[in-house]
Design a protein around this motif. Structure first.
Motif, PDB file in Angstrom:
ATOM      1  N   ARG A   1     -66.550  50.394  18.739  1.00 46.14           N
ATOM      2  CA  ARG A   1     -67.190  51.433  18.688  1.00 46.14           C
ATOM      3  C   ARG A   1     -67.802  51.918  19.969  1.00 46.14           C
ATOM      4  NH1 ARG A   1     -69.208  48.421  14.062  1.00 46.14           N
ATOM      5  NH2 ARG A   1     -68.455  49.516  12.077  1.00 46.14           N
TER       6      ARG A   1
ATOM      7  N   HIS B   1     -74.517  52.537  15.663  1.00 48.31           N
ATOM      8  CA  HIS B   1     -73.982  51.721  14.372  1.00 48.31           C
ATOM      9  C   HIS B   1     -75.348  50.736  14.484  1.00 48.31           C
ATOM     10  CE1 HIS B   1     -71.186  51.382  11.316  1.00 48.31           C
ATOM     11  NE2 HIS B   1     -71.619  50.188  11.220  1.00 48.31           N
TER      12      HIS B   1
ATOM     13  N   LEU C   1     -77.379  47.471  12.879  1.00 51.80           N
ATOM     14  CA  LEU C   1     -77.038  46.298  11.931  1.00 51.80           C
ATOM     15  C   LEU C   1     -78.599  45.822  11.859  1.00 51.80           C
ATOM     16  CD1 LEU C   1     -75.706  43.942  10.726  1.00 51.80           C
ATOM     17  CD2 LEU C   1     -75.473  43.082  12.974  1.00 51.80           C
TER      18      LEU C   1
ATOM     19  N   ASP D   1     -78.777  54.433   7.363  1.00 50.18           N
ATOM     20  CA  ASP D   1     -77.476  53.878   7.306  1.00 50.18           C
ATOM     21  C   ASP D   1     -77.214  52.608   8.220  1.00 50.18           C
ATOM     22  OD1 ASP D   1     -76.836  56.152   5.842  1.00 50.18           O
ATOM     23  OD2 ASP D   1     -76.584  57.202   7.603  1.00 50.18           O
TER      24      ASP D   1
ATOM     25  N   ASP E   1     -74.984  48.736   9.014  1.00 47.00           N
ATOM     26  CA  ASP E   1     -74.614  47.653   8.318  1.00 47.00           C
ATOM     27  C   ASP E   1     -75.961  46.923   8.030  1.00 47.00           C
ATOM     28  OD1 ASP E   1     -72.096  48.471   8.770  1.00 47.00           O
ATOM     29  OD2 ASP E   1     -72.005  46.937  10.487  1.00 47.00           O
TER      30      ASP E   1
ATOM     31  N   PHE F   1     -73.587  40.450   3.315  1.00 49.92           N
ATOM     32  CA  PHE F   1     -73.299  41.813   4.101  1.00 49.92           C
ATOM     33  C   PHE F   1     -72.916  42.855   3.430  1.00 49.92           C
ATOM     34  CE2 PHE F   1     -70.332  43.730   6.992  1.00 49.92           C
ATOM     35  CZ  PHE F   1     -71.171  44.153   7.955  1.00 49.92           C
ATOM     36  N   ARG F   2     -73.705  44.039   3.834  1.00 48.50           N
ATOM     37  CA  ARG F   2     -73.128  45.270   3.206  1.00 48.50           C
ATOM     38  C   ARG F   2     -72.875  46.300   4.418  1.00 48.50           C
ATOM     39  NH1 ARG F   2     -77.741  44.343  -0.158  1.00 48.50           N
ATOM     40  NH2 ARG F   2     -78.654  45.945   0.785  1.00 48.50           N
ATOM     41  N   PRO F   3     -71.597  46.791   4.569  1.00 48.69           N
ATOM     42  CA  PRO F   3     -71.308  47.552   5.434  1.00 48.69           C
ATOM     43  C   PRO F   3     -71.932  49.184   5.403  1.00 48.69           C
ATOM     44  CG  PRO F   3     -69.135  47.356   4.223  1.00 48.69           C
ATOM     45  CD  PRO F   3     -70.296  46.508   3.730  1.00 48.69           C
ATOM     46  N   GLY F   4     -71.900  49.847   6.387  1.00 50.66           N
ATOM     47  CA  GLY F   4     -72.579  51.170   6.377  1.00 50.66           C
ATOM     48  C   GLY F   4     -71.833  51.895   7.362  1.00 50.66           C
ATOM     49  N   SER F   5     -72.520  53.249   7.489  1.00 52.98           N
ATOM     50  CA  SER F   5     -71.964  54.122   8.648  1.00 52.98           C
ATOM     51  C   SER F   5     -72.792  54.304   9.492  1.00 52.98           C
ATOM     52  CB  SER F   5     -71.684  55.632   7.913  1.00 52.98           C
ATOM     53  OG  SER F   5     -73.037  55.970   7.169  1.00 52.98           O
ATOM     54  N   SER F   6     -72.177  54.928  10.616  1.00 49.01           N
ATOM     55  CA  SER F   6     -73.087  55.286  12.130  1.00 49.01           C
ATOM     56  C   SER F   6     -74.099  56.428  11.618  1.00 49.01           C
ATOM     57  CB  SER F   6     -72.206  55.657  13.036  1.00 49.01           C
ATOM     58  OG  SER F   6     -71.188  54.659  13.248  1.00 49.01           O
TER      59      SER F   6
END
Length: 382
Positions: free
Chosen positions: A22, A68, A70, A100, A102, A115-120
């Motif tokens: 990224r 992004h 985390l 937003d 992760d 773990f849950r992914p997310g957006s930037s």
């Protein structure tokens, strides 16, 4: 709008920069440490860019930083989200909370995680003063981020550091735990008042007199150095007095190999009632999980001090003696209770019995600045 590819030249307060799919990820410990000792706690906290900022010279009136994030969340223990702070010509102007990204959600009771992914996320600051200026975007102290891109309505250029560089190492309190914004952690407050550039090696749960950390400090650029030791050694129950004292001497010896004459402040822990006379290990009080405020407790017994177990009072005495025995004119001992003591605990109690809130971070930062950067302080100078 101008889109600027971010490079390491735009980042101040970082040790190393990793190129990702990224963009860039700032690190506060070098790769050799992360490879040599890939402890999950250490990897998490070194990747949280406490004290790291994007610094540009520009005439822009609008600045947007795409990141992004985390973050680590704890089930049953709410923690504030990270923020990006705007500083213009050295003065904090605004703060914007992240959304937003992760998330790793951990269960303190079972140790399980998900773990849950997310957006930037895009952080935008409008209405900056006109004309040429230095703009700093302080990155979150309590979440790691990948830097995707910087967007502005005028060109930007990197800024070369020009002030003295203060390198500070400490625990989660130095890292910024419980503060709500990256410029409001106590080392950032003290650096601003002292007129210096900050390199923050406050590492939550990880101020453990580790030899590799001494090597990092030895090899880093620094005009001023401070070390705040004690609380993590006690609440991990990681050493006894017999091993702690020579470890501190060795830590200082290693730093002196690279900084033979640099002023060093060796500070002990602030007042923390649960560990003043009670050894660790420290633990989360299970009765407070799921309540409005999780709290910490000490699980040791005071009488265990006779077997060499450490408490904060014992450590303060030990550190003071270390400094006295070394007879180093550029090594100074600071009793942490002068930054936050028993009387302060009455007026400004630690919300979780371990970490100060934002206002108390400010108090600690102001007191450290008066001590260290004052006319007769160990860091006094132009």
């Amino acid at each position: 709008m101008f889109t600027t590819p971010l490079t390491a030249a735009f980042l101040h307060g970082t040790t190393e920069v990793e190129t990702t799919a990224r963009g860039l990820r700032p690190h506060r410990l070098p790769l050799w440490v992360r490879d040599q000792f890939p402890d999950p706690q250490l990897l998490m906290v070194e990747g949280q860019p406490s004290g790291v900022r994007v610094v540009v010279a520009t005439s822009a009136r609008t600045v947007s930083l795409v990141t992004h994030p985390l973050r680590v969340a704890y089930r049953g223990a709410d923690r504030p989200r990270g923020a990006v702070d705007l500083v213009v010509d050295g003065e904090p102007v605004a703060s914007s909370v992240l959304a937003d990204g992760d998330v790793i959600e951990a269960d303190l009771a079972t140790g399980a995680s998900e773990f849950r992914p997310g957006s930037s996320h895009t952080t935008t600051f409008d209405g900056l003063p006109g004309g040429d200026k230095v703009v700093e975007l302080w990155l979150p102290h309590n979440e790691s981020v990948e830097l995707v891109e910087l967007r502005t309505d005028a060109p930007v250029t990197p800024v070369e550091p020009s002030r003295r560089l203060w390198l500070h190492h400490g625990s989660s309190i130095s890292h910024g735990s419980n503060a709500t914004a990256p410029t409001r952690i106590w080392p950032a407050v003290a650096a601003r008042l002292g007129g210096v550039d900050l390199h923050n090696l406050g590492l939550g749960g990880s101020a453990l007199v580790d030899p590799f950390l001494a090597r990092v400090i030895r090899d880093a650029e620094a005009d001023l150095i401070s070390l705040k030791l004690g609380i993590n050694v006690v609440n991990l129950d990681g050493m006894r007095l017999r091993t702690f004292v020579p470890a501190v001497h060795g830590f200082l010896d290693t730093i002196r190999d690279g900084h033979p004459d640099t002023p060093i402040v060796l500070a002990s822990a602030i007042f923390c009632a649960i560990h003043e006379d009670t050894p660790g290990p420290g633990a989360v009080d299970p009765a407070t999980l799921g309540t409005d405020q999780v709290r910490f407790v000490a699980t040791g017994r005071s009488e265990e001090q006779r077997q060499g177990k450490l408490t904060l009072r014992v450590i303060r005495d030990a550190l003071a003696e270390v400094v006295e025995r070394r007879a180093d004119p550029n090594l100074h001992y600071l009793d942490g209770t002068t930054l936050y003591g028993p009387d302060d605990a009455v007026e400004h109690p630690l919300p979780d019995a371990l970490h100060p809130d934002t206002a108390t971070h400010g108090l600690i930062g102001e007191r450290f600045a008066r001590y260290a950067f004052g006319t007769d302080g160990p860091f006094a100078g132009a």
